[in-house]
Design a protein around this motif. Structure first.
Motif, mmCIF file in Angstrom:
data_model
loop_
_atom_site.group_PDB
_atom_site.id
_atom_site.type_symbol
_atom_site.label_atom_id
_atom_site.label_comp_id
_atom_site.label_asym_id
_atom_site.label_seq_id
_atom_site.Cartn_x
_atom_site.Cartn_y
_atom_site.Cartn_z
ATOM 1 N N ARG A 1 0.834 -1.212 0.000
ATOM 2 C CA ARG A 1 0.000 0.000 0.000
ATOM 3 C C ARG A 1 0.860 1.251 0.000
ATOM 4 O O ARG A 1 0.565 2.223 -0.678
ATOM 5 N N LYS B 1 -6.442 -5.224 -4.596
ATOM 6 C CA LYS B 1 -7.399 -5.361 -5.696
ATOM 7 C C LYS B 1 -7.355 -6.768 -6.295
ATOM 8 O O LYS B 1 -8.395 -7.336 -6.654
ATOM 9 N N SER C 1 -18.484 -10.182 -3.540
ATOM 10 C CA SER C 1 -17.719 -9.323 -2.645
ATOM 11 C C SER C 1 -16.877 -10.174 -1.698
ATOM 12 O O SER C 1 -17.147 -11.352 -1.501
ATOM 13 N N PHE D 1 -12.020 -1.927 4.248
ATOM 14 C CA PHE D 1 -13.206 -1.704 3.418
ATOM 15 C C PHE D 1 -14.019 -0.483 3.828
ATOM 16 O O PHE D 1 -15.090 -0.251 3.310
ATOM 17 N N ASP D 2 -13.485 0.305 4.793
ATOM 18 C CA ASP D 2 -14.052 1.632 4.998
ATOM 19 C C ASP D 2 -13.775 2.474 3.754
ATOM 20 O O ASP D 2 -14.551 3.362 3.414
ATOM 21 N N CYS D 3 -12.643 2.217 3.133
ATOM 22 C CA CYS D 3 -12.244 3.002 1.959
ATOM 23 C C CYS D 3 -12.222 2.182 0.661
ATOM 24 O O CYS D 3 -12.548 2.687 -0.398
ATOM 25 N N HIS D 4 -11.764 0.926 0.752
ATOM 26 C CA HIS D 4 -11.624 0.126 -0.470
ATOM 27 C C HIS D 4 -12.934 -0.572 -0.816
ATOM 28 O O HIS D 4 -13.641 -1.048 0.072
ATOM 29 N N SER D 5 -13.201 -0.664 -2.111
ATOM 30 C CA SER D 5 -14.349 -1.430 -2.576
ATOM 31 C C SER D 5 -14.117 -2.907 -2.265
ATOM 32 O O SER D 5 -12.989 -3.390 -2.326
ATOM 33 N N THR D 6 -15.165 -3.626 -1.934
ATOM 34 C CA THR D 6 -15.018 -5.053 -1.633
ATOM 35 C C THR D 6 -15.273 -5.904 -2.870
ATOM 36 O O THR D 6 -15.295 -7.129 -2.795
ATOM 37 N N LYS D 7 -15.522 -5.231 -4.000
ATOM 38 C CA LYS D 7 -15.897 -5.964 -5.218
ATOM 39 C C LYS D 7 -14.829 -5.823 -6.294
ATOM 40 O O LYS D 7 -14.128 -4.826 -6.333
ATOM 41 N N GLN E 1 -12.962 -5.206 -9.850
ATOM 42 C CA GLN E 1 -13.058 -4.200 -10.901
ATOM 43 C C GLN E 1 -14.029 -4.644 -11.986
ATOM 44 O O GLN E 1 -14.015 -5.797 -12.394
ATOM 45 N N MET F 1 -20.941 -3.049 -9.849
ATOM 46 C CA MET F 1 -20.355 -1.718 -9.701
ATOM 47 C C MET F 1 -20.907 -0.730 -10.724
ATOM 48 O O MET F 1 -21.413 0.303 -10.392
ATOM 49 N N HIS F 2 -20.767 -1.054 -11.982
ATOM 50 C CA HIS F 2 -21.265 -0.143 -13.003
ATOM 51 C C HIS F 2 -21.519 -0.899 -14.297
ATOM 52 O O HIS F 2 -20.772 -1.814 -14.648
ATOM 53 N N ALA G 1 -14.823 -0.094 -16.775
ATOM 54 C CA ALA G 1 -14.149 1.000 -16.075
ATOM 55 C C ALA G 1 -13.685 2.090 -17.038
ATOM 56 O O ALA G 1 -13.698 3.269 -16.719
ATOM 57 N N ALA H 1 -16.882 4.168 -17.995
ATOM 58 C CA ALA H 1 -17.878 4.446 -16.958
ATOM 59 C C ALA H 1 -18.205 5.936 -16.849
ATOM 60 O O ALA H 1 -19.333 6.307 -16.583
ATOM 61 N N ASP I 1 -19.390 0.898 0.811
ATOM 62 C CA ASP I 1 -18.992 0.083 -0.329
ATOM 63 C C ASP I 1 -19.505 0.594 -1.674
ATOM 64 O O ASP I 1 -19.766 -0.173 -2.592
ATOM 65 N N GLN J 1 -17.624 2.774 -3.272
ATOM 66 C CA GLN J 1 -16.407 3.265 -3.920
ATOM 67 C C GLN J 1 -16.103 2.493 -5.186
ATOM 68 O O GLN J 1 -16.476 1.339 -5.341
ATOM 69 N N PRO K 1 -13.442 0.430 -7.394
ATOM 70 C CA PRO K 1 -12.270 -0.377 -7.021
ATOM 71 C C PRO K 1 -10.950 0.374 -7.217
ATOM 72 O O PRO K 1 -10.003 0.165 -6.471
ATOM 73 N N ARG L 1 -11.706 5.622 -1.151
ATOM 74 C CA ARG L 1 -11.947 6.880 -0.424
ATOM 75 C C ARG L 1 -12.899 6.560 0.707
ATOM 76 O O ARG L 1 -13.711 5.645 0.576
ATOM 77 N N GLY L 2 -12.802 7.296 1.815
ATOM 78 C CA GLY L 2 -13.676 6.908 2.902
ATOM 79 C C GLY L 2 -13.817 7.918 4.013
ATOM 80 O O GLY L 2 -13.131 8.939 4.051
#
Ligand code: SF4
Ligand code: SF4
Lengths: 161, 258
Positions: free
Chosen positions: A64, A80, A93, A116-122, A124, A129-130, A134, A137, B175, B177, B179, B183-184
């Motif tokens: 990181r 990721k 997830s 996972f407060d900040c990182h997506s758990t899913k 790419q 997600m979308h 990517a 998007a 969740d 965010q 990938p 941010r949080g």
């Protein structure tokens, strides 16, 4: 004191995980065993399983800093990529349901994860997600408003290229 | 050094080609002198290579082309980076905002000026000076970022920034965010010059892509250290200003027509 506690936690975690991983698990016990689902993709993790169980946090924490501060984007130890392989097939997830890969062990070992407060758990580009990938998007709003717009989706794709 | 020849061609046009060149650079990297390698770094560097100060990413905003009523750069940024558009936020006054559209009017002449305002990626960033934890930092290639692993949410940087470019995330994001863009809650954030796209080798930001797609061409992203880059050429030709140039911060975002 904090350090002692941390060391204690690591020892306990390691012991708990080693025990959870062994075949001869005692039947009757308090806490429900963690569910360790095999990764959807791939045969073997980037390091041997035993090593990963004990040291994944060190690898992630080293990676990181290199990624955020220096911009090194190697995939091998990136969170990721963990998520790409270990996301559950049902929830998509690693931490949405209590049996999902990260949460399952961490709640058993009582170690709070704040990744996972900040990182997506899913992973790419997962459908959850979308709808677009990517790369495109950020044209979602344009494509949605396409009927009213003079610019066609193809032209937009051309620009995106 | 026959490998040198294809490598020193002018900048390739498509991201695919850029990625290919990136891979080729990685493969040929050992054979080429370090100085030569650096030139290619500007166009999608290999993933195991750290950002280099041979590059300085910057943005040229042409306010004469920025259209009244257009908000495409802001929407594109919010979609790319996953922040909720301020109008859709439950708490608009404290909603994170990485880029905003300003419409200014000269009170004497009524002349209107449109421009997007975001983190100016100062070469001497006050936000970095004041940060007590070192979370606010400038990457080697000039992009000013917040390391969310060490940010304690004290918001000193928000007070220090002359451009009101930073926001604090007040609420859990649950969740939502992207990938690529962690941010949080409890961390300060601001424009990252689409660092995830830069590192991927896209060579452009979401805002500039959207502005071009809308036909306005008011935003130009590029390497200000490379004299051959489009942005350097335009900066040589056009009269440009830095906002609050009196502060001497040497900004990475330059404006024409203000
Ligand atoms: S514009 Fe503000 S947030 Fe951006 S580098 Fe300068 S002081 Fe920091
Ligand atoms: S809010 Fe975070 S980045 Fe800003 S000054 Fe405080 S610790 Fe540094």
């Amino acid at each position: 004191m904090k350090r002692l506690l941390a060391v204690g936690a690591v020892v306990l975690t390691t012991a708990a995980l080693a025990w959870a991983g062994s075949d001869a698990q005692p039947k009757a016990s308090g806490a429900p065993k963690p569910v360790i689902t095999k990764a959807v993709k791939g045969e073997q993790c980037v390091e041997p399983t035993d090593f990963m169980r004990r040291n994944h946090m060190r690898l992630l924490s080293h990676q990181r800093d290199e990624t955020v501060i220096e911009g090194v984007r190697t995939k091998k130890y990136s969170l990721k990529e963990c998520i790409n392989c270990h996301a559950s097939e049902t929830t998509g997830s690693v931490a949405a349901a209590k049996d999902d890969f990260c949460v399952s062990c961490h709640s058993y070992a009582a170690v709070k994860i704040d990744c996972f407060d900040c990182h997506s758990t899913k992973p790419q580009g997962s459908a959850a997600m979308h709808p677009l990938n990517a790369e495109t998007a950020h044209y979602k709003h344009k494509l949605a408003a396409q009927a009213a717009s003079k610019v066609s989706a193809e032209e937009m794709a051309g620009v995106a290229q | 050094m026959s490998e040198l020849k294809p490598m020193s061609n002018p900048a390739p046009a498509s991201p695919e080609r850029r990625r290919f060149v990136g891979a080729a650079t990685a493969a040929a990297g050992l054979a080429i002198a370090p100085g030569v390698l650096l030139i290619e770094v500007a166009h999608g560097r290999p993933e195991d290579q750290a950002a280099s100060n041979a590059v300085r990413w910057g943005l040229l905003v042409d306010a004469t082309k920025c259209a009244t009523g257009c908000n495409d750069c802001v929407t594109a940024c919010s979609t790319e980076n996953g922040w909720t558009p301020v109008a859709e936020s439950a708490h608009a006054r404290q909603a994170p905002q990485w880029i905003r559209k300003l419409e200014l009017q000269d009170p004497l002449t009524q002349m209107e000026t449109n421009l997007p305002m975001m983190c100016q990626h100062c070469a001497e960033p006050p936000c970095v000076d004041v940060c007590p934890t070192g979370a606010s930092f400038k990457r080697a290639d000039g992009i000013v970022l917040v390391n969310r692993h060490t940010c304690i949410g004290c918001r000193y940087c928000m007070m220090a920034c002359p451009y009101k470019a930073r926001s604090l995330v007040h609420e859990p994001l649950n969740d939502t965010q992207k990938p690529d863009v962690p941010r949080g809650i409890g961390c300060v954030e601001s424009c990252t010059l689409c660092v995830q796209k830069v590192d991927r080798g896209d060579g452009n930001t979401a805002c500039a892509e959207a502005c071009t797609a809308a036909g306005h061409n008011a935003l130009l992203f590029g390497d200000m250290n490379d004299p051959e880059s489009e942005i350097s050429k335009r900066l040589r030709e056009l009269p440009t200003k830095q906002v609050r140039a009196d502060l001497n911060l040497n900004l990475g975002v330059r404006y024409h027509g203000i």
